[in-house]
Design an enzyme around this catalytic site. Structure first.
Site, PDB file in Angstrom:
ATOM      1  CB  SER A   1      -0.905   0.025   1.234  1.00  0.00           C
ATOM      2  OG  SER A   1      -1.559   1.273   1.369  1.00  0.00           O
TER       3      SER A   1
ATOM      4  CE1 TYR B   1      -4.561  -2.113   5.052  1.00  0.00           C
ATOM      5  CE2 TYR B   1      -3.624  -0.024   4.329  1.00  0.00           C
ATOM      6  CZ  TYR B   1      -4.178  -1.251   4.030  1.00  0.00           C
ATOM      7  OH  TYR B   1      -4.354  -1.623   2.719  1.00  0.00           O
TER       8      TYR B   1
END
Length: 324
Positions: A219, A232
């Site tokens: 990501s 995250y």
């Protein structure tokens, strides 16, 4: 007389500068009003604002508005994965579904790992079968080592082999304050996003031959960080490090390991995380002023999976971040 002439020239210069300033201001105004998102694909993609919406975890693609675009109708397969078998975690929806469709179009049979989104998984299965390939469904929790071993074994038993593993299943929920990130929340994120990737890779490599590939979904948050996605971001940074380390570990066995690091993508992951108001503007912050659609990300996975395309590429992180 010279003084008056000098004053007149100065006024003329100031007037010219104001005229230029006004022209630029008008051009800026028109650009802001008329310049929407960047559209550079084979078809036009949705742009913010989107309808305000929020979903309970783990999210449903069928209930997203607008529906994510995953089928890539202008993408033509050319047997890049002919005869291969791929196991895709989180393959029921979003990026995973789009990857499954393109892998099938390139000639691969597909195993789909997912949690409980049975309706979405059935749609993915139908889309793969429409491409003329087999697709099996393997519901379960990637955070459990036993499930990962069973998923890999079932893939090999039912489809005959395993050539490509796509680690894509992810858990994400934002927290605004560090103090609000509970141990349960933190643990769930790490178990899904890191343990799940490790367990799947560990189970898969025992069945992989030279020329096989592992592709992890990272990501942009693992590169830039995100103040509301502390856990995250940590796991995605870990995914990138794991990718590079595993690539080195598996080099002698002929198994390539790479990662794709997407920016904002229109999938169930975000409407099941963000508040409805934030979902409405999702993706508007990137230079392209819109989130990617899953079909725009999936070709990168084909590239990294195919030995015809990327046989000399391993340990790389490929950002697809909308112009950051």
């Amino acid at each position: 007389m010279p003084e008056k002439q000098s004053t007149g020239n100065a006024k003329a210069v100031a007037e010219r500068q104001r005229r230029i300033q006004a022209q630029v201001a008008e051009a800026d105004r028109k650009e802001k009003e008329g310049n929407g998102s960047m559209q550079a694909g084979a078809r036009t993609y949705p742009e913010p604002p989107f309808p305000k919406q929020h979903q309970p975890k783990p999210g449903s693609e069928a209930h997203l508005n607008p529906e994510p675009m995953y089928d890539a109708p202008f993408y033509l397969g050319s047997k890049k994965l002919e005869g291969k078998v791929a196991l895709i975690t989180g393959g029921d929806s979003g990026i995973g579904r789009a990857v499954a469709v393109l892998f099938a179009r390139e000639g691969a049979d597909i195993a789909i790992s997912y949690l409980v989104e049975h309706a979405d998984a059935k749609v993915t299965q139908g889309a793969v079968e429409h491409e003329g390939r087999k697709c099996i469904l393997l519901p379960g929790d990637v955070a459990k080592r036993r499930y990962c071993q069973e998923a890999v074994n079932n893939t090999v038993e039912q489809l005959g082999r395993l050539d490509v593993l796509v680690n894509n299943a992810t858990f994400q929920v934002h927290t605004s304050k560090l103090e609000d990130l509970t141990p349960e929340h933190f643990d769930t994120t790490l178990k899904t996003n890191l343990y799940g990737y490790f367990y799947m890779a560990q189970a898969a490599v025992t069945h992989m031959e030279p020329g096989s590939a592992i592709i992890n979904t990272g990501s942009v948050t693992g590169i830039k960080g995100s103040k509301q996605l502390l856990d995250y971001s940590m796991t995605k940074g870990g995914t990138h490090a794991f990718t590079r380390a595993l690539a080195a570990n598996l080099m002698s066995r002929g198994i390539r390991v790479n990662a794709v690091a997407p920016g904002p993508v229109w999938t169930p992951l975000n409407p099941s995380d963000k508040e409805a108001e934030d979902v409405s503007t999702f993706g508007s912050q990137v230079p392209m002023k819109r989130p990617a659609q899953p079909e725009e990300i999936a070709p990168a996975y084909v590239f990294l999976a195919s030995p015809q395309c990327s046989s000399y590429i391993t340990g790389e992180i490929l950002p697809i971040v909308g112009g950051y």
